[in-house]
Design a protein around this motif. Structure first.
Motif, short mmCIF file in Angstrom:
data_model
loop_
_atom_site.label_atom_id
_atom_site.label_comp_id
_atom_site.label_asym_id
_atom_site.label_seq_id
_atom_site.Cartn_x
_atom_site.Cartn_y
_atom_site.Cartn_z
N LEU A 1 -36.14 37.24 23.67
CA LEU A 1 -35.84 36.09 22.80
C LEU A 1 -36.98 35.08 22.86
CD1 LEU A 1 -32.03 35.54 23.39
CD2 LEU A 1 -33.13 36.11 21.22
N LEU A 2 -37.44 34.78 24.07
CA LEU A 2 -38.54 33.83 24.22
C LEU A 2 -39.81 34.35 23.56
CD1 LEU A 2 -38.02 32.67 27.90
CD2 LEU A 2 -37.57 31.37 25.82
N ASP A 3 -40.12 35.62 23.78
CA ASP A 3 -41.33 36.22 23.20
C ASP A 3 -41.27 36.27 21.68
OD1 ASP A 3 -42.33 36.57 25.76
OD2 ASP A 3 -41.80 38.71 25.85
N SER A 4 -40.07 36.38 21.13
CA SER A 4 -39.93 36.48 19.68
C SER A 4 -40.13 35.12 19.00
CB SER A 4 -38.55 37.05 19.31
OG SER A 4 -37.53 36.13 19.66
N GLY A 5 -40.00 34.03 19.76
CA GLY A 5 -40.24 32.71 19.18
C GLY A 5 -38.99 31.93 18.82
N ILE A 6 -37.84 32.29 19.39
CA ILE A 6 -36.61 31.56 19.08
C ILE A 6 -36.76 30.09 19.50
CG2 ILE A 6 -35.40 32.02 21.26
CD1 ILE A 6 -32.91 32.55 19.28
N ASN A 7 -36.17 29.20 18.70
CA ASN A 7 -36.28 27.78 18.96
C ASN A 7 -35.06 27.21 19.67
OD1 ASN A 7 -37.78 28.38 16.25
ND2 ASN A 7 -38.82 26.70 17.25
N GLN A 8 -33.89 27.77 19.37
CA GLN A 8 -32.67 27.23 19.97
C GLN A 8 -31.66 28.37 20.13
OE1 GLN A 8 -30.63 24.31 17.57
NE2 GLN A 8 -29.70 23.37 19.35
N LEU A 9 -31.03 28.42 21.30
CA LEU A 9 -30.01 29.42 21.57
C LEU A 9 -28.75 28.69 22.01
CD1 LEU A 9 -29.29 32.45 21.92
CD2 LEU A 9 -29.90 32.17 24.33
#
Length: 160
Positions: free
Chosen positions: A135-143
């Motif tokens: 998720l971090l590597d994909s560029g997500i902004n908010q979880l």
């Protein structure tokens, strides 16, 4: 390890790579580019990556559904985004659990590459160190993680 402990352990990993929820500079720029008559052009959308879920919670309408649908593919996602040139934010969530879509990380990466902020709601049950890193590597902004009770007992009684 119970569900809530597992989620809390993985949250610390996610916090390390957190980004700002929105690119405000891009939003202002896009607003200036829009013609006056186009104030209704969508800049934020909710897109459902899947209707599948790994739970049958008592309050959820999907427990009574007899629906089948393919998960959202990267190809279809790209077509959707090409039609929304001023998009600033996508929420990847709907009635299903987004982490069940095998192309989820590619969807997020593609949106991020177009400078579109991505947020997502998950039930958290499939979140582990590997998925958190992806998720971090994909560029997500908010979880956001859905929790259905103040105690593990209440939460687990609702999630089936």
């Amino acid at each position: 390890m119970n569900f809530i402990s597992k989620v809390m352990n993985n949250l610390s990993l996610l916090r390390k790579g957190w980004k700002a929820p929105l690119n405000k500079a891009k939003m202002k720029k896009n607003m200036k580019l829009l013609p006056d008559y186009a104030s209704n052009i969508p800049m934020e959308v909710d897109i459902e990556p899947t209707i599948r879920c790994n739970f049958r919670c008592e309050m959820c309408q999907t427990t009574t559904w007899d629906r089948k649908a393919d998960d959202l593919s990267l190809d279809k996602f790209q077509v959707i985004l090409q039609q929304l040139p001023f998009l600033n934010l996508i929420k990847l969530q709907g009635m299903g659990e987004p982490l069940l879509n095998e192309q989820l990380f590619s969807l997020i990466k593609f949106a991020s590459s177009r400078d579109i902020a991505v947020k997502m709601v998950t039930n958290g049950s499939l979140l582990n160190k590997n998925r958190a890193e992806k998720l971090l590597d994909s560029g997500i902004n908010q979880l956001m993680i859905s929790v259905d009770g103040a105690t593990a007992e209440t939460h687990n009684a609702i999630r089936k």
